[in-house]
Design an enzyme around this catalytic site. Structure first.
Site, PDB file in Angstrom:
ATOM      1  N   ASP A   1      30.791  52.119  44.914  1.00 33.19           N
ATOM      2  CA  ASP A   1      30.076  51.896  46.173  1.00 33.19           C
ATOM      3  C   ASP A   1      29.585  53.210  46.759  1.00 33.19           C
ATOM      4  O   ASP A   1      29.229  53.272  47.934  1.00 33.19           O
ATOM      5  CB  ASP A   1      30.976  51.163  47.183  1.00 33.19           C
TER       6      ASP A   1
ATOM      7  N   THR B   1      36.594  43.204  44.716  1.00 34.77           N
ATOM      8  CA  THR B   1      37.852  43.925  44.833  1.00 34.77           C
ATOM      9  C   THR B   1      38.109  44.349  46.277  1.00 34.77           C
ATOM     10  O   THR B   1      37.214  44.329  47.127  1.00 34.77           O
ATOM     11  CB  THR B   1      37.857  45.189  43.960  1.00 34.77           C
ATOM     12  N   LYS B   2      39.339  44.775  46.538  1.00 31.29           N
ATOM     13  CA  LYS B   2      39.715  45.276  47.854  1.00 31.29           C
ATOM     14  C   LYS B   2      38.863  46.486  48.229  1.00 31.29           C
ATOM     15  O   LYS B   2      38.401  46.601  49.369  1.00 31.29           O
ATOM     16  CB  LYS B   2      41.199  45.654  47.847  1.00 31.29           C
ATOM     17  N   PHE B   3      38.650  47.392  47.276  1.00 29.90           N
ATOM     18  CA  PHE B   3      37.859  48.586  47.551  1.00 29.90           C
ATOM     19  C   PHE B   3      36.404  48.221  47.829  1.00 29.90           C
ATOM     20  O   PHE B   3      35.751  48.834  48.664  1.00 29.90           O
ATOM     21  CB  PHE B   3      37.949  49.548  46.367  1.00 29.90           C
ATOM     22  N   GLU B   4      35.913  47.212  47.140  1.00 29.26           N
ATOM     23  CA  GLU B   4      34.541  46.771  47.360  1.00 29.26           C
ATOM     24  C   GLU B   4      34.370  46.201  48.764  1.00 29.26           C
ATOM     25  O   GLU B   4      33.388  46.512  49.457  1.00 29.26           O
ATOM     26  CB  GLU B   4      34.180  45.720  46.308  1.00 29.26           C
TER      27      GLU B   4
ATOM     28  N   ASP C   1      37.812  56.728  41.819  1.00 32.96           N
ATOM     29  CA  ASP C   1      37.735  57.704  42.903  1.00 32.96           C
ATOM     30  C   ASP C   1      36.407  58.447  42.822  1.00 32.96           C
ATOM     31  O   ASP C   1      36.106  59.085  41.810  1.00 32.96           O
ATOM     32  CB  ASP C   1      38.894  58.694  42.779  1.00 32.96           C
TER      33      ASP C   1
ATOM     34  N   ASP D   1      48.630  57.766  31.694  1.00 28.63           N
ATOM     35  CA  ASP D   1      47.327  58.424  31.811  1.00 28.63           C
ATOM     36  C   ASP D   1      46.405  57.905  30.713  1.00 28.63           C
ATOM     37  O   ASP D   1      46.739  57.955  29.529  1.00 28.63           O
ATOM     38  CB  ASP D   1      47.516  59.936  31.680  1.00 28.63           C
TER      39      ASP D   1
END
Length: 231
Positions: free
Chosen positions: A170, A202-205, A134, A111
């Site tokens: 995003d 990135t993958k999330f982008e 997130d 963490d």
């Protein structure tokens, strides 16, 4: 990523962990002793962990590690520390470290807030990166967003003089939230995107772009002038 009240303790994550693939498990078993860092209640000697002294970049929540590995490959004179709580992502980054022969990357499965309080020295990092944390889009969950005033104060402590904070999202609503939090922190000033290290897509982008989302790259610099004036 998740937040509770930082006045007690923030957790920068929620465990929604998928199962490890056999390759990820093999990487953890074989490569963690070489590239993993076990944090404790004492400040970690990063120079010893990397076997050299160099500028440091911290990436919080690196996902599958693809972008961190690419940035490390393109900047061999910089030490990159990635902190991620999800073991599949850690395993994949360890695999990439071996595949790409990246001697300038170390990994912590921990963490990050706890790390800030105990294991990571102040004024250590020239850049801290948070790429697509997130967004917690539901209003009742906004308090769980990682970027909150108290957490930004921790980021300030860990950045070196004139250090850079680079946040990408995003989600328009989260971008507005981040801007509001950062505007209230006088020790950060807006910076040009060119002040940060170039980041890969990135993958999330890519997923966000497919969904028609606008990408926000928010870059801030720690202000030594404001710090001195405040003191």
């Amino acid at each position: 990523m998740t937040d509770t009240s930082i006045t007690s303790h923030i957790f920068s994550f929620v465990r929604r962990e998928r199962k490890l693939t056999p390759g990820q498990q093999r990487a953890l078993d074989a490569l963690w002793p070489l590239y993993g860092i076990e944090f404790s209640d004492h400040v970690c000697d990063l120079d010893a962990a990397f076997n050299r002294h160099a500028p440091y970049v911290l990436e919080i929540g690196f996902g599958n590690g693809e972008s961190l590995a690419q940035m490390a490959a393109e900047n061999p004179d910089i030490n990159f520390l990635g902190v991620e709580v999800h073991r599949p992502g850690v395993g994949h980054l360890l695999y990439l470290i071996k595949e790409k022969s990246l001697g300038n990357v170390r990994v912590a499965c921990h963490d990050v807030v706890d790390s800030f309080h105990n294991a990571l020295a102040n004024a250590r990092f020239q850049q801290i990166s948070l790429f697509f944390p997130d967004p917690w889009p539901k209003k009742r969950h906004h308090k769980r967003r990682l970027i909150q005033p108290e957490f930004v104060g921790l980021l300030l402590d860990k950045l070196s003089a004139d250090g850079i904070l680079h946040i990408a999202t995003d989600w328009d609503d989260y971008a507005d939230h981040i801007k509001g939090v950062m505007q209230a922190q006088s020790r950060f000033i807006n910076a040009d995107i060119r002040a940060a290290l170039p980041r890969p897509t990135t993958k999330f982008e890519k997923r966000g772009i497919r969904q028609g989302h606008r990408i926000h790259d928010l870059v801030y610099q720690k202000s030594v002038t404001n710090q001195l004036g405040k003191d």
